[in-house]
Design a protein around this motif. Structure first.
Motif, PDB file in Angstrom:
ATOM      1  N   HIS A  10      43.164  27.957  47.494  1.00 55.04           N
ATOM      2  CA  HIS A  10      43.355  27.383  46.177  1.00 55.04           C
ATOM      3  C   HIS A  10      44.981  27.572  45.699  1.00 55.04           C
ATOM      4  O   HIS A  10      45.224  28.427  45.286  1.00 55.04           O
ATOM      5  N   THR A  39      43.215  28.784  38.441  1.00 50.33           N
ATOM      6  CA  THR A  39      42.298  27.754  38.413  1.00 50.33           C
ATOM      7  C   THR A  39      41.587  27.345  37.236  1.00 50.33           C
ATOM      8  O   THR A  39      41.697  28.227  36.303  1.00 50.33           O
ATOM      9  N   THR A  40      41.285  26.035  36.655  1.00 43.26           N
ATOM     10  CA  THR A  40      40.331  25.837  35.550  1.00 43.26           C
ATOM     11  C   THR A  40      38.948  26.090  35.852  1.00 43.26           C
ATOM     12  O   THR A  40      38.415  25.255  36.930  1.00 43.26           O
ATOM     13  N   VAL A  41      38.138  26.589  35.157  1.00 45.89           N
ATOM     14  CA  VAL A  41      36.722  26.701  35.270  1.00 45.89           C
ATOM     15  C   VAL A  41      36.062  26.237  33.999  1.00 45.89           C
ATOM     16  O   VAL A  41      36.690  26.349  33.188  1.00 45.89           O
ATOM     17  N   THR A  42      34.737  26.012  34.072  1.00 43.68           N
ATOM     18  CA  THR A  42      33.950  25.607  32.982  1.00 43.68           C
ATOM     19  C   THR A  42      33.277  27.012  32.869  1.00 43.68           C
ATOM     20  O   THR A  42      32.448  27.466  33.581  1.00 43.68           O
ATOM     21  N   GLU A  43      33.243  27.372  31.507  1.00 43.08           N
ATOM     22  CA  GLU A  43      32.517  28.374  30.804  1.00 43.08           C
ATOM     23  C   GLU A  43      31.593  28.044  29.758  1.00 43.08           C
ATOM     24  O   GLU A  43      31.971  27.261  28.877  1.00 43.08           O
ATOM     25  N   GLU A  50      30.200  23.983  26.216  1.00 41.29           N
ATOM     26  CA  GLU A  50      31.244  24.198  27.457  1.00 41.29           C
ATOM     27  C   GLU A  50      32.549  24.061  27.382  1.00 41.29           C
ATOM     28  O   GLU A  50      32.828  23.126  26.345  1.00 41.29           O
ATOM     29  N   GLN A  52      36.654  24.506  29.122  1.00 39.61           N
ATOM     30  CA  GLN A  52      37.661  24.612  30.117  1.00 39.61           C
ATOM     31  C   GLN A  52      38.543  25.486  29.841  1.00 39.61           C
ATOM     32  O   GLN A  52      38.939  25.627  28.946  1.00 39.61           O
ATOM     33  N   ASP A  54      41.564  28.626  31.721  1.00 39.74           N
ATOM     34  CA  ASP A  54      42.394  28.803  32.821  1.00 39.74           C
ATOM     35  C   ASP A  54      42.029  30.203  33.259  1.00 39.74           C
ATOM     36  O   ASP A  54      42.014  31.139  32.133  1.00 39.74           O
ATOM     37  N   LYS A  55      41.731  30.535  34.664  1.00 37.20           N
ATOM     38  CA  LYS A  55      41.560  31.759  35.053  1.00 37.20           C
ATOM     39  C   LYS A  55      42.472  32.231  36.064  1.00 37.20           C
ATOM     40  O   LYS A  55      43.099  31.307  36.624  1.00 37.20           O
TER      41      LYS A  55
END
Length: 83
Positions: A10, A39-43, A50, A52, A54-55
């Motif tokens: 990544h 990266t950006t994840v959906t939580e 939901e 978006q 950033d993690k």
């Protein structure tokens, strides 16, 4: 030993620590350096919404071969944008 980073990482990655030193013997699957990537994840939340987010994920890069580390072409703090 000459290793190249795979395209599957990544990118960009930021090197946080070199775990082996020049002239060290390296076994296959031994960690060579630590790094992190963002990266950006959906939580989801408890209401089913939901978001978006950033993690940052810390991880290590492991050697795919065994051999002797001759030198580094990266250093701590280096940002690697692509393989």
């Amino acid at each position: 030993m000459l290793l190249r980073l795979p395209a599957s990482l990544h990118y960009p990655i930021t090197v946080t620590e070199l775990l082996k030193h020049p002239n060290d013997n390296v076994e296959r699957f031994a960690p060579l350096f630590s790094y992190f990537y963002n990266t950006t994840v959906t939580e989801g939340d408890e209401l089913g919404n939901e978001h978006q987010v950033d993690k940052t994920f810390p991880t290590r890069f492991e050697s795919g071969v065994e051999g002797t580390l001759k030198s580094w072409k990266i250093k701590k703090g280096a940002v690697i944008a692509s393989p």
